[in-house]
Design a protein around this motif. Sequence first.
Motif, PDB file in Angstrom:
ATOM      1  N   ALA A 101      17.837  88.509  68.019  1.00 43.35           N
ATOM      2  CA  ALA A 101      16.115  87.959  67.994  1.00 43.35           C
ATOM      3  C   ALA A 101      15.234  88.489  68.791  1.00 43.35           C
ATOM      4  O   ALA A 101      13.627  88.460  68.440  1.00 43.35           O
ATOM      5  CB  ALA A 101      16.113  86.121  67.674  1.00 43.35           C
ATOM      6  N   SER A 102      15.713  89.768  69.439  1.00 47.48           N
ATOM      7  CA  SER A 102      15.056  90.476  70.810  1.00 47.48           C
ATOM      8  C   SER A 102      15.410  91.242  71.096  1.00 47.48           C
ATOM      9  O   SER A 102      16.519  91.156  70.764  1.00 47.48           O
ATOM     10  CB  SER A 102      14.436  88.924  71.105  1.00 47.48           C
ATOM     11  N   THR A 103      14.232  91.560  71.804  1.00 47.28           N
ATOM     12  CA  THR A 103      14.909  93.099  72.824  1.00 47.28           C
ATOM     13  C   THR A 103      16.306  92.700  73.330  1.00 47.28           C
ATOM     14  O   THR A 103      16.816  93.608  73.504  1.00 47.28           O
ATOM     15  CB  THR A 103      14.086  93.738  73.345  1.00 47.28           C
ATOM     16  N   PHE A 104      15.714  91.783  73.955  1.00 44.17           N
ATOM     17  CA  PHE A 104      17.608  91.309  74.862  1.00 44.17           C
ATOM     18  C   PHE A 104      18.091  90.875  73.929  1.00 44.17           C
ATOM     19  O   PHE A 104      19.872  91.626  75.207  1.00 44.17           O
ATOM     20  CB  PHE A 104      16.968  90.165  75.354  1.00 44.17           C
ATOM     21  N   ASP A 105      18.554  90.002  72.437  1.00 45.69           N
ATOM     22  CA  ASP A 105      19.737  90.562  72.012  1.00 45.69           C
ATOM     23  C   ASP A 105      20.462  91.792  71.806  1.00 45.69           C
ATOM     24  O   ASP A 105      21.820  91.349  71.938  1.00 45.69           O
ATOM     25  CB  ASP A 105      19.325  89.361  71.077  1.00 45.69           C
ATOM     26  N   ASP A 238       8.290 106.933  64.958  1.00 46.06           N
ATOM     27  CA  ASP A 238       7.434 106.203  66.442  1.00 46.06           C
ATOM     28  C   ASP A 238       8.186 104.992  67.128  1.00 46.06           C
ATOM     29  O   ASP A 238       7.307 104.504  68.272  1.00 46.06           O
ATOM     30  CB  ASP A 238       6.316 106.555  66.030  1.00 46.06           C
ATOM     31  N   TYR A 239       8.393 104.122  66.200  1.00 43.31           N
ATOM     32  CA  TYR A 239       9.304 102.647  67.163  1.00 43.31           C
ATOM     33  C   TYR A 239      10.861 102.664  67.390  1.00 43.31           C
ATOM     34  O   TYR A 239      11.789 102.731  66.501  1.00 43.31           O
ATOM     35  CB  TYR A 239       8.509 101.716  65.996  1.00 43.31           C
ATOM     36  N   GLY A 240      10.854 102.100  68.668  1.00 44.40           N
ATOM     37  CA  GLY A 240      12.256 101.585  69.121  1.00 44.40           C
ATOM     38  C   GLY A 240      12.363 100.960  69.489  1.00 44.40           C
ATOM     39  O   GLY A 240      11.461 100.930  70.709  1.00 44.40           O
ATOM     40  N   PHE A 241      13.076  99.853  69.920  1.00 40.79           N
ATOM     41  CA  PHE A 241      13.249  99.063  70.765  1.00 40.79           C
ATOM     42  C   PHE A 241      13.689  99.358  71.932  1.00 40.79           C
ATOM     43  O   PHE A 241      14.631 101.005  72.180  1.00 40.79           O
ATOM     44  CB  PHE A 241      14.394  97.947  70.421  1.00 40.79           C
ATOM     45  N   GLU A 242      13.120  99.189  74.061  1.00 39.47           N
ATOM     46  CA  GLU A 242      13.199  99.697  74.757  1.00 39.47           C
ATOM     47  C   GLU A 242      13.148  98.741  75.613  1.00 39.47           C
ATOM     48  O   GLU A 242      12.218  97.883  75.852  1.00 39.47           O
ATOM     49  CB  GLU A 242      12.019 100.778  74.957  1.00 39.47           C
ATOM     50  N   VAL A 243      13.819  98.523  76.251  1.00 36.65           N
ATOM     51  CA  VAL A 243      14.809  98.051  77.427  1.00 36.65           C
ATOM     52  C   VAL A 243      14.033  98.834  78.757  1.00 36.65           C
ATOM     53  O   VAL A 243      14.389  99.676  79.949  1.00 36.65           O
ATOM     54  CB  VAL A 243      16.339  97.568  77.807  1.00 36.65           C
ATOM     55  N   SER A 244      13.242  97.625  79.122  1.00 34.76           N
ATOM     56  CA  SER A 244      12.475  97.757  80.628  1.00 34.76           C
ATOM     57  C   SER A 244      13.574  97.880  81.931  1.00 34.76           C
ATOM     58  O   SER A 244      14.381  97.436  82.030  1.00 34.76           O
ATOM     59  CB  SER A 244      11.868  97.095  80.826  1.00 34.76           C
ATOM     60  N   ILE A 245      13.019  98.758  82.606  1.00 33.47           N
ATOM     61  CA  ILE A 245      13.646  99.185  84.187  1.00 33.47           C
ATOM     62  C   ILE A 245      13.415  97.301  84.747  1.00 33.47           C
ATOM     63  O   ILE A 245      14.417  97.041  84.914  1.00 33.47           O
ATOM     64  CB  ILE A 245      13.179  99.538  84.989  1.00 33.47           C
ATOM     65  N   LEU A 246      11.897  96.373  84.536  1.00 37.58           N
ATOM     66  CA  LEU A 246      12.398  95.703  85.303  1.00 37.58           C
ATOM     67  C   LEU A 246      13.617  94.290  84.846  1.00 37.58           C
ATOM     68  O   LEU A 246      14.469  93.441  85.242  1.00 37.58           O
ATOM     69  CB  LEU A 246      11.858  94.510  85.451  1.00 37.58           C
ATOM     70  N   LEU A 247      14.078  94.711  82.864  1.00 38.60           N
ATOM     71  CA  LEU A 247      14.931  93.709  82.390  1.00 38.60           C
ATOM     72  C   LEU A 247      16.140  94.048  82.795  1.00 38.60           C
ATOM     73  O   LEU A 247      17.127  93.757  83.236  1.00 38.60           O
ATOM     74  CB  LEU A 247      14.482  94.427  80.729  1.00 38.60           C
ATOM     75  N   THR A 248      16.680  95.532  83.444  1.00 34.57           N
ATOM     76  CA  THR A 248      18.075  96.162  83.249  1.00 34.57           C
ATOM     77  C   THR A 248      18.399  95.674  84.702  1.00 34.57           C
ATOM     78  O   THR A 248      19.826  95.243  85.381  1.00 34.57           O
ATOM     79  CB  THR A 248      17.595  97.905  83.551  1.00 34.57           C
ATOM     80  N   LEU A 249      17.499  95.929  85.508  1.00 35.81           N
ATOM     81  CA  LEU A 249      17.199  95.290  87.082  1.00 35.81           C
ATOM     82  C   LEU A 249      17.654  93.569  87.309  1.00 35.81           C
ATOM     83  O   LEU A 249      18.449  93.357  87.805  1.00 35.81           O
ATOM     84  CB  LEU A 249      16.471  95.409  88.045  1.00 35.81           C
ATOM     85  N   ALA A 250      16.815  92.861  86.183  1.00 36.10           N
ATOM     86  CA  ALA A 250      17.152  91.280  86.145  1.00 36.10           C
ATOM     87  C   ALA A 250      19.012  91.494  85.740  1.00 36.10           C
ATOM     88  O   ALA A 250      19.234  90.539  85.603  1.00 36.10           O
ATOM     89  CB  ALA A 250      16.811  90.476  85.477  1.00 36.10           C
ATOM     90  N   VAL A 251      19.480  92.728  84.688  1.00 37.89           N
ATOM     91  CA  VAL A 251      20.406  91.799  83.949  1.00 37.89           C
ATOM     92  C   VAL A 251      21.598  92.483  85.355  1.00 37.89           C
ATOM     93  O   VAL A 251      22.800  92.154  85.582  1.00 37.89           O
ATOM     94  CB  VAL A 251      21.161  92.986  82.562  1.00 37.89           C
ATOM     95  N   LEU A 252      21.329  93.346  86.316  1.00 35.68           N
ATOM     96  CA  LEU A 252      22.300  93.741  86.987  1.00 35.68           C
ATOM     97  C   LEU A 252      22.005  93.431  87.978  1.00 35.68           C
ATOM     98  O   LEU A 252      23.123  92.412  89.103  1.00 35.68           O
ATOM     99  CB  LEU A 252      22.005  95.135  87.570  1.00 35.68           C
ATOM    100  N   ALA A 253      20.848  92.248  88.552  1.00 33.87           N
ATOM    101  CA  ALA A 253      21.292  91.325  89.875  1.00 33.87           C
ATOM    102  C   ALA A 253      21.623  89.830  89.779  1.00 33.87           C
ATOM    103  O   ALA A 253      22.865  89.624  89.986  1.00 33.87           O
ATOM    104  CB  ALA A 253      19.695  90.651  89.797  1.00 33.87           C
ATOM    105  N   CYS A 254      22.172  89.995  87.850  1.00 31.76           N
ATOM    106  CA  CYS A 254      22.990  88.498  87.434  1.00 31.76           C
ATOM    107  C   CYS A 254      24.560  89.436  87.255  1.00 31.76           C
ATOM    108  O   CYS A 254      25.591  87.847  87.966  1.00 31.76           O
ATOM    109  CB  CYS A 254      22.961  88.318  85.915  1.00 31.76           C
ATOM    110  N   ALA A 255      24.743  90.025  87.065  1.00 30.69           N
ATOM    111  CA  ALA A 255      25.913  90.892  87.726  1.00 30.69           C
ATOM    112  C   ALA A 255      26.562  90.534  88.480  1.00 30.69           C
ATOM    113  O   ALA A 255      27.825  91.100  88.859  1.00 30.69           O
ATOM    114  CB  ALA A 255      26.553  91.974  86.255  1.00 30.69           C
TER     115      ALA A 255
END
Length: 266
Positions: A101-105, A238-255
């Motif tokens: 339902a979202s980019t995060f999913d 010209d459209y694709g879901f992109e994961v931001s650097i901040l989101l990536t860092l947040a996931v890594l911080a949790c893991a």
Amino acid sequence: MADYSVSNDSASRELEVLKLSVLFDSHFFNGLPTQVHFTHNSSMVGTWVDHQGVANLSVSLDRIRFMNSDQLAFLIAHEYGHLVLKHPEKTVEIQQQFGVASTFDEFMLSFDMKREYSKLMREMEIQADLFGAKLALGLGRDPELGASFLLGETKGIQHPEGTLRVAKIKSEKESMAAEDFSDTFDSLAVQLGDAEVLAALLPSNLVLYRGDTPAGVKAAVESWSEPGMEPAYAGGPDYGFEVSILLTLAVLACALPRWWRKTSGG
């Protein structure tokens, strides 16, 4: 064959998009109009079907500003490929199947699920590419040149790498060129020139409405500067879901804490 060419003057881009949109509406949807959104402050190009069942096409003015006629024809033909092949509906089905339902999913899917999900989404892009290439040829355009703007596109979860997409079009172009397109567009009941487009789109002399779009208007120029204003597109080169650097860092911080405890034996 009728000539649907347009000059390279940047001021004619909006009109050329409308010409192609009206032509494809007439050919594929019995004239039922697709709502066209020309957008500022957005780089997105895509199609979707709203809750009333109306097909929508969004075109970034910044993206088409420097496109030549081959590129513009392929771009709009590709987007209509998504609509004709019912990719918006298929996208919803796929996302429901995978619980997206979202980019995060998308980002949090398991490796195997992400691979299968990505395969299904990328297949629709290739289908729209080949559909668009065939339409471009029917309009007397070169689809390989038309798709050349994809060469700089990187691979995404929904989109194959741009070089692979262009290579696929190139490999299929010869067989497409062997097909007879004489009846594809010349047999249309409506053959549209610039003046006919102006008359067909609106009851007034205006082609575009700038601001909120009233009922019955074919197209509008809008500004999508606020977050969340852009709809979730079913597809578009010209459209694709992109994961931001901040989101990536947040996931890594949790893991990382969990990984550290596991490796340290704590």
